[in-house]
Design a protein around this motif. Sequence first.
Motif, PDB file in Angstrom:
ATOM      1  N   VAL A 352       0.870  -1.178   0.000  1.00 16.54           N
ATOM      2  CA  VAL A 352       0.000   0.000   0.000  1.00 16.54           C
ATOM      3  C   VAL A 352       0.905   1.226   0.000  1.00 16.54           C
ATOM      4  CG1 VAL A 352      -1.895   1.196   1.122  1.00 16.54           C
ATOM      5  CG2 VAL A 352      -1.704  -1.291   1.332  1.00 16.54           C
ATOM      6  N   ARG A 353       0.905   1.938  -1.113  1.00 13.94           N
ATOM      7  CA  ARG A 353       1.789   3.094  -1.263  1.00 13.94           C
ATOM      8  C   ARG A 353       1.208   4.331  -0.572  1.00 13.94           C
ATOM      9  NH1 ARG A 353       2.205   1.847  -7.635  1.00 13.94           N
ATOM     10  NH2 ARG A 353      -0.020   1.662  -7.191  1.00 13.94           N
ATOM     11  N   PRO A 354       2.030   5.331  -0.307  1.00 14.63           N
ATOM     12  CA  PRO A 354       1.531   6.553   0.347  1.00 14.63           C
ATOM     13  C   PRO A 354       0.380   7.178  -0.432  1.00 14.63           C
ATOM     14  CG  PRO A 354       3.934   6.544   0.317  1.00 14.63           C
ATOM     15  CD  PRO A 354       3.501   5.374  -0.508  1.00 14.63           C
ATOM     16  N   GLY A 355      -0.682   7.510   0.288  1.00 14.38           N
ATOM     17  CA  GLY A 355      -1.842   8.149  -0.325  1.00 14.38           C
ATOM     18  C   GLY A 355      -2.841   7.191  -0.939  1.00 14.38           C
ATOM     19  N   ASP A 356      -2.490   5.893  -1.062  1.00 12.30           N
ATOM     20  CA  ASP A 356      -3.406   4.916  -1.659  1.00 12.30           C
ATOM     21  C   ASP A 356      -4.446   4.448  -0.640  1.00 12.30           C
ATOM     22  OD1 ASP A 356      -2.074   5.070  -3.995  1.00 12.30           O
ATOM     23  OD2 ASP A 356      -1.187   3.058  -3.935  1.00 12.30           O
ATOM     24  N   LYS A 357      -5.562   3.949  -1.148  1.00 13.00           N
ATOM     25  CA  LYS A 357      -6.545   3.292  -0.292  1.00 13.00           C
ATOM     26  C   LYS A 357      -6.130   1.843  -0.069  1.00 13.00           C
ATOM     27  CE  LYS A 357     -10.598   6.042  -1.608  1.00 13.00           C
ATOM     28  NZ  LYS A 357     -11.941   5.997  -2.230  1.00 13.00           N
ATOM     29  N   VAL A 358      -6.421   1.345   1.116  1.00  9.01           N
ATOM     30  CA  VAL A 358      -6.123  -0.052   1.431  1.00  9.01           C
ATOM     31  C   VAL A 358      -7.175  -0.927   0.742  1.00  9.01           C
ATOM     32  CG1 VAL A 358      -5.861  -1.753   3.278  1.00  9.01           C
ATOM     33  CG2 VAL A 358      -5.142   0.619   3.656  1.00  9.01           C
ATOM     34  N   GLY A 394     -10.643   0.094   2.352  1.00 13.37           N
ATOM     35  CA  GLY A 394     -11.365   1.356   2.241  1.00 13.37           C
ATOM     36  C   GLY A 394     -10.761   2.482   3.033  1.00 13.37           C
ATOM     37  N   THR A 395      -9.815   2.174   3.955  1.00 14.37           N
ATOM     38  CA  THR A 395      -9.150   3.245   4.699  1.00 14.37           C
ATOM     39  C   THR A 395      -8.022   3.828   3.846  1.00 14.37           C
ATOM     40  OG1 THR A 395      -7.713   1.612   5.790  1.00 14.37           O
ATOM     41  CG2 THR A 395      -9.723   2.260   6.931  1.00 14.37           C
ATOM     42  N   ILE A 396      -7.537   5.013   4.222  1.00 15.14           N
ATOM     43  CA  ILE A 396      -6.608   5.753   3.362  1.00 15.14           C
ATOM     44  C   ILE A 396      -5.238   5.829   4.030  1.00 15.14           C
ATOM     45  CG2 ILE A 396      -6.217   7.925   2.152  1.00 15.14           C
ATOM     46  CD1 ILE A 396      -9.310   8.379   2.500  1.00 15.14           C
ATOM     47  N   ASN A 397      -4.236   5.333   3.333  1.00 14.77           N
ATOM     48  CA  ASN A 397      -2.873   5.341   3.865  1.00 14.77           C
ATOM     49  C   ASN A 397      -2.303   6.758   3.866  1.00 14.77           C
ATOM     50  OD1 ASN A 397      -0.447   4.378   4.846  1.00 14.77           O
ATOM     51  ND2 ASN A 397       0.357   3.866   2.820  1.00 14.77           N
TER      52      ASN A 397
END
Length: 849
Positions: A352-358, A394-397
């Motif tokens: 899960v990259r920075p700013g991506d959604k899980v 659905g959460t945001i990294n």
Amino acid sequence: MDEAVLYRVHGLDCKNEVAALTRELAPLVGEDNLAFDTERGMMTVAPQKPVVADVIKDAVARAGMRAEPWAPQTASSTFVNPTFQQEDLACGCGAEVQEALSPPIPTHLSGQIVFRIHGMDCADEIAALKREVGPLVGEDKLAFDLLNGRMSINATPDAALEARVEKAVARAGLRAEPWTEGGTSEAAQAEERRKRTQMWLTTASGALTALGFAVHAWLGGGVVAAFEAGEHALGSTPLPSMLLYAVAVLCAARYVAPKAWLAAKRFRPDMNLLMMVAVAGAIGIGAWFEAATVSFFFALALALEAWSLGRARRAVAALMELAPPTARVKLEDGSERDAPAAQVRVGAHIIVRPGDKVPLDGRVVTGESEVNQAPITGESVPVFKAEGDEVFAGTINGEGAIEVVTTKAANDTTLAQIIRMVGSAQSRRAPSEQWVEKFARVYTPVVMGLAIAIFLAPPLLLGSAWDVWFYRALVLLVIACPCALVISTPVTIVAALAGAAKQGVLVKGGTHLETPAHLKAIAMDKTGTLTEGRPQVVEIVPLGSRSETELLGLAAALESRSGHPIARAILAKAAELKIAAEPAEAVQAITGRGVTGQVAGREMWLGSRRYIEEQVNSPEVLQRADELSSAGRTIVAVGDGQDVWGLFAVADAVRPEAKDIVSALHRSGIEHVVMLTGDNRATAEAIAKQTGIDEVRAELLPGDKVAAVEDLVRRYGSVAMVGDGVNDAPAMGRANLGIAMGAIGSDAAIETADVALMSDDLSKLSWLVRHSRATLAVVRQNVAFSIAVKLLFTALTVIGLASLWGAIAADVGASLLVVLNGLRLLNRGQTSTQKGGSIRRRWRSSVPA
């Protein structure tokens, strides 16, 4: 982790079966390695070590069900992403990609037939479907999801039965087709076109009515004359206005008249028939303006109902868009590939990259980041995540990249469960909603009978004018239409459910939304509910000249390879204080007492109070240990030979907010708060004293908890049970309301519960009680207001002071007001004080140690 295996479980269709399977399988594979999809009757098993399939089948059989491994019908069905399939196979990593992917899950569930019903927008359509389909399959086997326009039948799929059901639905004036998850059929597109057409026809009806009135006022002597024309003889309306009014009626009645005709044919009067009779009667006496006005406003009321339902549907659709469709899968050779999230296996590693959604639920294995969990738990502050922490789809990294091992399949993530629960909420109708539906069912034919009596009685008994009383009977039909009454309750319930979801409180249907308002007592599990759910070192007592750092280093060395909860607590404390320790050598466990090992060439030991008593026998040390344990703590000693270096007090830490939460429950009207725990009484009493709990019942087995809840139900009538584990599930099922800790709770507890607290924030309990009472208050306000308007205009009609257009304006106005009043519950949050306290707590939990 061994490769995950997918099983079809025959008989798995509700939360009770999930709880039974978890009890049987958790000891074999671990509860964290099980995932269930009750909608499709599927179970995923991802054990840490290989387990023979026959052992799994036997365990499922003990739960009263039958399991069989599920495999795709063709090899190609395991891999459906053409964007990278050929490239991966060409470079030789296709097999690795397929290892990380899961076969698509079948969309049909044995024992259930699901239809999409086009045109099912309100309680009237559900009542019509029950009348037509109920005799075919049994009304008790029908379930309706108004939010998604879906009807389910608990029956074995059968082509002949499906054909008969489709014909029965057609007789109800609707259209049915087999349900396809996520599918967009031609019929669904046609339904969207129908809705757009209906909107334009309603708009045209209003515009033509207004134009007809303007023409009438211009040709007929002014506005007052135009208003009064409806009460004069036939022909008083100018021909151009009459034509405009007629077209307005036809536009508004396009989708109402067919339903009214069906109701008339079956001698089952409903709102549609009520309106069409009123419109036809108004035309019959030459009241063209009022006929057009009645038609338009009724069409507008239907549009309002569809709008309020559409708003809820759009909220669910927005939930579905939270999780990204693809996941970045890390392969065994270290390379990465994008893959459909729906096909990623449990146990696969994703990036899960920075700013991506899980994309999937999982556990962080490397990396650190702050994750915005607001879409799932309602937490307004990002939560710090590091190795071992859970993340949700659905959460945001935040700003850090993390590697996650997946723990649930795409169709079984927390987000997927929320979507299913919210979507099926309307199939479990609230008691007030059921009452209104039954009331309207009796109310409509009674009103038609009363209208006939008003039309016939005065002329026949008193010699009054027929046209006057015919007009008044029509006015009564219009004002008596139960639109506002029927619309108000489902809109209020849907708004309240959505408002609770915004606060991170998932209520599984309207039937459970009203229960908190009546609660008199709440029973709580201790571990994981009132406490953090994991042991922590709360006190270190060095003896002699030793230091805390020295003791922790020694204990961490001895426990470095242990998975025991107390060992994890000691290692966590050492990590918190940044104390590094080389693992001890020649470590040996002494069952039930402790461990021995060599640290820096010295023979050392770490043991329980019993070990101290048996091996050291120091009265002074034992007295000090007893002083520490009197507060319900577990005592661990460390030393060498006959010398005790120091003591550790380990306890399950009480949640910092627990005392305030119990106080808030008392203030919200809960008479009795009870702790139910399997822990020893001393520990339970100590925690109860800290938190203000009214009653403690300790050393309970799961069966004892059920008995305790039954006793509370007998004493207080309405009782809730709050828990987080499999052992709490039976007691939660027995209580009037089961509440699960959604983030840390077991799957069995969440499936059994009627309410899930997605952020594990117990302050939501008192909020839920207040929210439930506010919902009931709004329902009562809407019902009282709707009936008051009906009674007022009924009296005005009898004495001749009401007109058709005034009656319909009042009816539509009432409908609009009750809808807007119900929608207030969408944004009903906590008070600013509560929000501040909650944010402070979350901030503390988000700061890394």
